[in-house]
Design an enzyme around this catalytic site. Sequence first.
Site, PDB file in Angstrom:
ATOM      1  N   ARG A 169      10.686  23.969 -30.428  1.00 17.40           N
ATOM      2  CA  ARG A 169      10.724  24.888 -31.872  1.00 17.40           C
ATOM      3  C   ARG A 169      10.405  26.258 -31.630  1.00 17.40           C
ATOM      4  O   ARG A 169      10.888  26.915 -32.242  1.00 17.40           O
ATOM      5  CB  ARG A 169       9.761  23.772 -32.676  1.00 17.40           C
ATOM      6  CG  ARG A 169      10.433  22.763 -33.133  1.00 17.40           C
ATOM      7  CD  ARG A 169       9.736  22.010 -34.130  1.00 17.40           C
ATOM      8  NE  ARG A 169      10.233  20.766 -34.344  1.00 17.40           N
ATOM      9  CZ  ARG A 169       9.809  19.798 -35.353  1.00 17.40           C
ATOM     10  NH1 ARG A 169       8.777  20.104 -36.138  1.00 17.40           N
ATOM     11  NH2 ARG A 169      10.465  18.721 -35.376  1.00 17.40           N
ATOM     12  N   ARG A 217       3.634  22.442 -31.761  1.00 16.62           N
ATOM     13  CA  ARG A 217       3.945  20.889 -31.881  1.00 16.62           C
ATOM     14  C   ARG A 217       5.227  20.371 -31.773  1.00 16.62           C
ATOM     15  O   ARG A 217       6.213  21.099 -31.815  1.00 16.62           O
ATOM     16  CB  ARG A 217       3.553  20.365 -33.351  1.00 16.62           C
ATOM     17  CG  ARG A 217       3.831  19.027 -33.562  1.00 16.62           C
ATOM     18  CD  ARG A 217       3.492  18.346 -34.812  1.00 16.62           C
ATOM     19  NE  ARG A 217       4.438  18.884 -35.913  1.00 16.62           N
ATOM     20  CZ  ARG A 217       5.668  18.346 -36.288  1.00 16.62           C
ATOM     21  NH1 ARG A 217       5.977  17.271 -35.581  1.00 16.62           N
ATOM     22  NH2 ARG A 217       6.502  18.937 -37.238  1.00 16.62           N
TER      23      ARG A 217
END
Length: 637
Positions: A330, A435
């Site tokens: 991401r 994450r």
Amino acid sequence: MELKANIPSGPIAQKWSKHRFDMKLVNPANKRKYSVIVVGSGLAGGAGAASMAELGYNVKCFCYQDSARRAHSIAAQGGINASKNYQNDGDSVWRLFYDTVKGGDFRAREANVYRLAELSVNIIDQCVAQGVPFAREYGGTLANRSFGGALVSRTFYARGQTGQQLLLGAYSALMRQVGAGQVKMFPRHEMLELVVIDGRARGIVARDMITGKLETHLADAVVLATGGYGNVFYLATYAKGCNGTAIWRSYKKGAAFANPCYTQIHPTCIPVHGDYQSKLTLMSESLRNDGRIWVPKKAGENRPAHQIPEEERDYYLERKYPTYGNLAPRDISSRAAKQVCDEGRGVGPTGLGVYLDFADSIQRLGAEKIGEKYGNLFEMYERITDEDPYKVPMRIFPASHYTMGGLWVDYNLMSTIPGLLVGGEANFSDHGANRLGASALMQGLADGYFVLPYTVGHYLASTRLDKVDETHPEARAAVAAVDERMKTLLSMKGKRTVTSFHRELGKIMWEHCGMGRNKAGLEQALQKIPALREEFWKNLNVPGSADDLNQSLEMAGRVADFLDLGELMCQDALEREESCGGHFREEYQTAEGEALRDDERFCHVAAWEYAGEGKKPIRNVEPLVFEDVPLQTRSYK
Ligand SMILES: Cc1cc2nc3c(=O)[nH]c(=O)nc-3n(C[C@H](O)[C@H](O)[C@H](O)COP(=O)(O)OP(=O)(O)OC[C@H]3O[C@@H](n4cnc5c(N)ncnc54)[C@H](O)[C@@H]3O)c2cc1C
């Protein structure tokens, strides 16, 4: 402040089993003598409260929604990781551990990450036993799809409603215990203060949001599972109610706050469309399995997508990261989107968007197959944008989505206040500086079902606790502090709404502490935030009273905390003079524009300690040691 991580000795693969044996147990007959407060009923809190009640502890569980079932976890779409290796494509506990440490850019604690990978397999079994309807293959086996930062397919899912289905599982377990009298639920209750007695967390002050009554609840241990603080950016994919109040008030009572600047900006959200928008919507990362991301090669292009020929398109993730392509993690995908938009190649009316195109997959698999996998996400997109993604590419842009920072916890998920444990997104523990997709649900459930029930027991069995009641001076002082604060918020009768302050704070945070950060910008933010806070405490207008349902008052308390927390985020970002994961300091990048870590100076957790009103907080450090996944430059090429 001493930061003792309490990592068990021995080889990494045996640490958790050994620790489970070494931890003290509470005699089954004595468990009913103990009480535990769990603040939060999302995946971490709901699973934790149910599991501890199942063991026999008396549990009180709090949430601010009208039902435990409405916790923000319900919004999770794409899936949950587990190293089951059902696909036979090379997965293992070790690979999930490795991917997570690398995905977090070597800023997480190895031992915690290994335990998470290890427990991932139990989670799936637990959820299947509860009846969670995971997607299945034709033959009945559980299906998997891929998520960013991994070359294996290990994400279990229930269409685009994985969080909802997992939460219904945890909620059923919780309600079973409510029925059995082991859990007492307190919906529409907001924790506004932590009660610390003799250095230990012993309770909370909560406001009944319907009647306005302030209540003191005391217990032998307090667990916070109150979710993330990404709404500090105002526009975010979080539910509007998500906030940082519980962890912030605990920070002010002595719990260290770790890595506040590590926030995740998710690459696939529906772009912002106007100044008065109050919420952003995520398009799940799972869409990147079949959608291809591109922008026009030429800046200033204004033809519609279907008129731009193939050779004039730039599939920039596939070009820059051929190995991971559209499944680059991401942080990397978000930055790449920002970069092409900065070059003037963004799409849509604002120029702040990139295409996520399903044309190839629809041609290859058929619209029906794509609908089976992502139907509800496509429908949601169409309802919001009035564009049909079966016919035209989606437009997406990065937005605030998750916070890797949170209260510092040791291996037992114990904060720096003994008796205060923290699980799920509210703690900092497992994801380092970035994450990976589908790992938050995994962590919340690992903490709730499999870690907290053991470590809370260990704490109770090893601690002598005196009886306390509501008349204790510390409990009274906590109630008085909440009361005083609410009176102040209500008394100003200024000219600005709480939303206008929140929106302004969000803009400061996005501009200076968002996808790209630099020294000058952070210094500016550290001037602007205190000025905004000063105005807030003079010119805020909160209508109504404290003795009733008052949503402006609720929001005012949360925004007051966001103003403080935003400042700490900027301080943390300023002091971390390196780029890692979601923390991208523009001064520290490679020639190719990738994050440049400084392991010599910053291979550590920064845990901030509250030093008192108006004083600069203290930056403590927990060094990170990488023995099993040696430090290396993160590459997805
Ligand atoms: C749109 C979206 C989609 C996502 N999709 C995925 C996905 O597919 N896979 C994945 O792994 N992750 C996903 N995530 C991330 C994941 O959903 C969250 O990180 C996770 O659900 C957080 O769970 P939690 O139990 O820690 O907190 P939450 O679910 O946020 O629960 C917090 C609880 O605390 C309570 N609470 C908070 N403050 C107080 C207070 N002061 N007093 C009383 N109660 C309080 C709330 O009422 C609530 O019950 C997604 C996130 C978003 C925003």
